[in-house]
Design a protein around this motif. Structure first.
Motif, PDB file in Angstrom:
ATOM      1  N   THR A   3      29.934 -12.417  34.608  1.00  0.00           N
ATOM      2  CA  THR A   3      28.965 -12.715  35.670  1.00  0.00           C
ATOM      3  C   THR A   3      28.269 -14.030  35.353  1.00  0.00           C
ATOM      4  O   THR A   3      27.959 -14.322  34.205  1.00  0.00           O
ATOM      5  N   VAL A   4      28.048 -14.835  36.330  1.00  0.00           N
ATOM      6  CA  VAL A   4      27.358 -16.102  36.136  1.00  0.00           C
ATOM      7  C   VAL A   4      25.865 -15.875  36.341  1.00  0.00           C
ATOM      8  O   VAL A   4      25.435 -15.428  37.392  1.00  0.00           O
ATOM      9  N   SER A   5      25.093 -16.156  35.280  1.00  0.00           N
ATOM     10  CA  SER A   5      23.656 -15.932  35.396  1.00  0.00           C
ATOM     11  C   SER A   5      22.951 -17.168  35.931  1.00  0.00           C
ATOM     12  O   SER A   5      23.332 -18.289  35.629  1.00  0.00           O
ATOM     13  N   GLU A   6      21.955 -16.935  36.668  1.00  0.00           N
ATOM     14  CA  GLU A   6      21.162 -18.011  37.238  1.00  0.00           C
ATOM     15  C   GLU A   6      20.101 -18.444  36.234  1.00  0.00           C
ATOM     16  O   GLU A   6      19.621 -17.632  35.447  1.00  0.00           O
ATOM     17  N   GLN A   7      19.727 -19.714  36.291  1.00  0.00           N
ATOM     18  CA  GLN A   7      18.653 -20.189  35.417  1.00  0.00           C
ATOM     19  C   GLN A   7      17.307 -19.918  36.077  1.00  0.00           C
ATOM     20  O   GLN A   7      17.065 -20.363  37.196  1.00  0.00           O
ATOM     21  N   ILE A   8      16.476 -19.149  35.406  1.00  0.00           N
ATOM     22  CA  ILE A   8      15.159 -18.895  35.998  1.00  0.00           C
ATOM     23  C   ILE A   8      14.042 -19.385  35.066  1.00  0.00           C
ATOM     24  O   ILE A   8      14.213 -19.481  33.862  1.00  0.00           O
ATOM     25  N   ILE A   9      12.918 -19.730  35.669  1.00  0.00           N
ATOM     26  CA  ILE A   9      11.746 -20.154  34.905  1.00  0.00           C
ATOM     27  C   ILE A   9      10.845 -18.938  34.748  1.00  0.00           C
ATOM     28  O   ILE A   9      10.405 -18.345  35.722  1.00  0.00           O
ATOM     29  N   THR A  10      10.600 -18.546  33.478  1.00  0.00           N
ATOM     30  CA  THR A  10       9.815 -17.336  33.265  1.00  0.00           C
ATOM     31  C   THR A  10       8.348 -17.646  32.969  1.00  0.00           C
ATOM     32  O   THR A  10       7.506 -16.751  32.996  1.00  0.00           O
ATOM     33  N   ARG A  11       8.058 -18.892  32.693  1.00  0.00           N
ATOM     34  CA  ARG A  11       6.705 -19.261  32.294  1.00  0.00           C
ATOM     35  C   ARG A  11       6.570 -20.754  32.482  1.00  0.00           C
ATOM     36  O   ARG A  11       7.531 -21.482  32.241  1.00  0.00           O
ATOM     37  N   SER A  12       5.380 -21.195  32.865  1.00  0.00           N
ATOM     38  CA  SER A  12       5.224 -22.635  33.083  1.00  0.00           C
ATOM     39  C   SER A  12       3.764 -23.048  32.971  1.00  0.00           C
ATOM     40  O   SER A  12       2.868 -22.259  33.256  1.00  0.00           O
ATOM     41  N   GLU A  13       3.539 -24.267  32.511  1.00  0.00           N
ATOM     42  CA  GLU A  13       2.167 -24.733  32.291  1.00  0.00           C
ATOM     43  C   GLU A  13       2.156 -26.256  32.340  1.00  0.00           C
ATOM     44  O   GLU A  13       3.111 -26.902  31.926  1.00  0.00           O
ATOM     45  N   ILE A  14       1.054 -26.824  32.825  1.00  0.00           N
ATOM     46  CA  ILE A  14       0.934 -28.284  32.878  1.00  0.00           C
ATOM     47  C   ILE A  14      -0.232 -28.730  32.004  1.00  0.00           C
ATOM     48  O   ILE A  14      -1.316 -28.162  32.075  1.00  0.00           O
ATOM     49  N   LEU A  15       0.006 -29.717  31.159  1.00  0.00           N
ATOM     50  CA  LEU A  15      -1.051 -30.242  30.291  1.00  0.00           C
ATOM     51  C   LEU A  15      -1.249 -31.732  30.553  1.00  0.00           C
ATOM     52  O   LEU A  15      -0.273 -32.463  30.727  1.00  0.00           O
ATOM     53  N   PRO A  16      -2.500 -32.184  30.550  1.00  0.00           N
ATOM     54  CA  PRO A  16      -2.751 -33.617  30.767  1.00  0.00           C
ATOM     55  C   PRO A  16      -2.437 -34.430  29.502  1.00  0.00           C
ATOM     56  O   PRO A  16      -2.525 -33.909  28.392  1.00  0.00           O
ATOM     57  N   ILE A  17      -2.072 -35.675  29.711  1.00  0.00           N
ATOM     58  CA  ILE A  17      -1.871 -36.596  28.580  1.00  0.00           C
ATOM     59  C   ILE A  17      -2.691 -37.853  28.883  1.00  0.00           C
ATOM     60  O   ILE A  17      -2.221 -38.787  29.514  1.00  0.00           O
ATOM     61  N   ARG A  18      -3.967 -37.802  28.496  1.00  0.00           N
ATOM     62  CA  ARG A  18      -4.872 -38.913  28.823  1.00  0.00           C
ATOM     63  C   ARG A  18      -5.503 -39.522  27.579  1.00  0.00           C
ATOM     64  O   ARG A  18      -5.985 -40.644  27.625  1.00  0.00           O
ATOM     65  N   THR A  19      -5.583 -38.747  26.491  1.00  0.00           N
ATOM     66  CA  THR A  19      -6.250 -39.220  25.270  1.00  0.00           C
ATOM     67  C   THR A  19      -5.432 -38.815  24.046  1.00  0.00           C
ATOM     68  O   THR A  19      -4.519 -37.993  24.137  1.00  0.00           O
ATOM     69  N   GLN A  20      -5.800 -39.369  22.894  1.00  0.00           N
ATOM     70  CA  GLN A  20      -5.164 -38.988  21.629  1.00  0.00           C
ATOM     71  C   GLN A  20      -5.327 -37.500  21.343  1.00  0.00           C
ATOM     72  O   GLN A  20      -4.450 -36.874  20.762  1.00  0.00           O
TER      73      GLN A  20
END
Ligand SMILES: Nc1ncnc2c1ncn2[C@@H]1O[C@H](COP(=O)(O)OP(=O)(O)O)[C@@H](O)[C@H]1O
Ligand SMILES: [Mg+2]
Lengths: 140, 130
Positions: A3-20
Motif C-alpha cells: 500500500t502506498v502511504s500518504e505523507q501527513i503532517i502530524t505536528r507543526s509550529e512557526i518560530l520567529p527569527i529576528r534576533t540572536q
C-alpha cells in the motif's frame, strides 16, 4: 500487497527569527521536538546544527524571517521538515552559494553546503529581490 | 551584559561553557580571554565544551579565533570534552577545526597545557583533526 502511504503532517509550529536569542530558541525548540520524537542523539545533533546554520542565514543574510517546523509521517516512518523563509535580498547564484567556503559576509561559507550534507533532503528557492526559502527534511 | 566566567589556575585560564552560547556571548568570551591572556601572561587556555550540544560554524570559528589569538600572545589552547555526536556533525558540516588542539577531558587537557608550558610534547592529548 503493497500500500502506498500518504505523507501527513502530524505536528507543526512557526518560530520567529529576528534576533540572536531567537537562534537559541530555534535550536532549543528543534531539540525538544526531536528528543520527544525519539530521534537518535546523532540525528538530533545534525538536525539542530543545520537549523542553527539556516536560521542564522535567514537572520544575517535575509534580514530576519521565520522557521516552520513540521513533523511528517509516511506510514510508520517519521521525519522532520524545517522551512526557513525570509524576504531579504535573495541569492543570485545558488550554485555558487552552495559551494563550501563561499561567503559574501566574511563567514565560513559552510552553512548551505553543510546543512545539505546534514539533512536527507534539501531544497532552496531564491532569486534577487524575492527573498529566500530553504526547506530541509530528515527522516528517522 | 552576561559573561562566561574565566578561572585562573596558576598560569592557565579555564573556561567551562555551560549556557546556550548565543553569538555575542561567544564574541565576548573571545575578547575577555584575549585580555586576560595578555594581562596575566597566561601560558595556556582550556575550554571545556562538554555541555555544548552543538557546535555550528559560528561557534567553531570563534573557538578557532580564540586559539589563533592565544597563539599570537604565546599561549596554547586546548578544547576538551567535545561530545562524539558534535564531533561527527562538525566533520560533516565541513569544519575540521585545524589548529585546534583537543583532549578528551579536563585532566588530559591540563596535562597537555602544563607540558606545553615547559616545552614538553603534549603526551596524552589527541588531535581532533590534523
Ligand atoms: N537567506 C539568505 N538570503 C540571502 N543570501 C543568503 C542566504 N543564505 C545564504 N545566502 C548567501 O549564500 C552565502 C553562503 O551561505 P553559507 O554557506 O551559510 O555561508 P556564510 O553564512 O558563512 O556566508 C552567504 O554568504 C550569502 O551570500
Ligand atoms: Mg551561513
Amino acid at each position: 500487497m503493497e500500500t502506498v502511504s500518504e505523507q501527513i503532517i502530524t505536528r507543526s509550529e512557526i518560530l520567529p527569527i529576528r534576533t540572536q536569542i531567537d537562534l537559541v530558541h530555534v535550536r532549543q525548540r528543534v531539540r525538544t521536538w526531536l528528543s520527544e520524537e525519539r530521534f537518535t542523539l546523532i540525528d538530533q545533533t545534525k538536525i539542530v546544527t543545520a537549523a542553527s546554520e539556516l536560521a542564522r542565514n535567514a537572520l544575517e543574510h535575509g534580514g530576519g524571517g521565520q522557521m516552520e517546523m513540521s513533523l511528517l509521517a509516511v506510514g510508520a516512518r517519521k521525519g522532520i521538515r524545517l522551512k526557513f523563509s525570509d524576504q531579504g535580498p535573495g541569492i543570485a547564484d545558488i550554485t555558487m552559494a552552495l559551494k563550501d567556503g563561499y561567503t559574501t559576509a566574511g563567514g565560513m561559507g559552510l552553512g548551505l553546503g553543510g546543512s545539505k550534507r546534514l539533512m536527507s533532503e534539501f531544497d532552496i528557492q531564491s532569486s534577487p529581490g524575492a527573498g529566500t526559502v530553504v526547506t530541509v527534511t530528515r527522516w528517522k | 551584559m552576561e559573561r562566561i566566567p574565566i578561572l585562573r589556575i596558576g598560569s592557565l585560564l579555564l573556561v567551562t561553557i555551560q549556557v546556550d552560547l548565543y553569538d555575542d556571548l561567544a564574541l565576548q568570551l573571545q575578547d575577555d580571554l584575549s585580555t586576560r591572556i595578555a594581562d596575566l601572561g597566561a601560558t595556556g587556555v582550556l575550554i571545556d565544551i562538554s555541555a555544548l550540544e552543538i557546535v555550528d560554524s559560528f561557534i567553531g570559528r570563534t573557538l578557532a579565533n580564540i586559539a589563533a589569538i592565544a597563539r599570537v600572545l604565546d599561549a596554547e589552547t586546548v578544547v576538551v570534552g567535545m561530545q562524539p555526536a558534535v564531533a561527527i556533525t562538525l566533520v560533516e558540516l565541513g569544519m575540521s577545526l585545524p589548529g585546534i588542539r583537543t583532549a578528551l577531558n579536563v585532566d588530559l587537557g591540563m596535562e597537555y597545557l602544563r607540558q606545553a608550558a615547559t616545552g614538553g610534547d603534549g603526551v596524552g592529548t589527541d588531535h581532533y583533526a590534523e
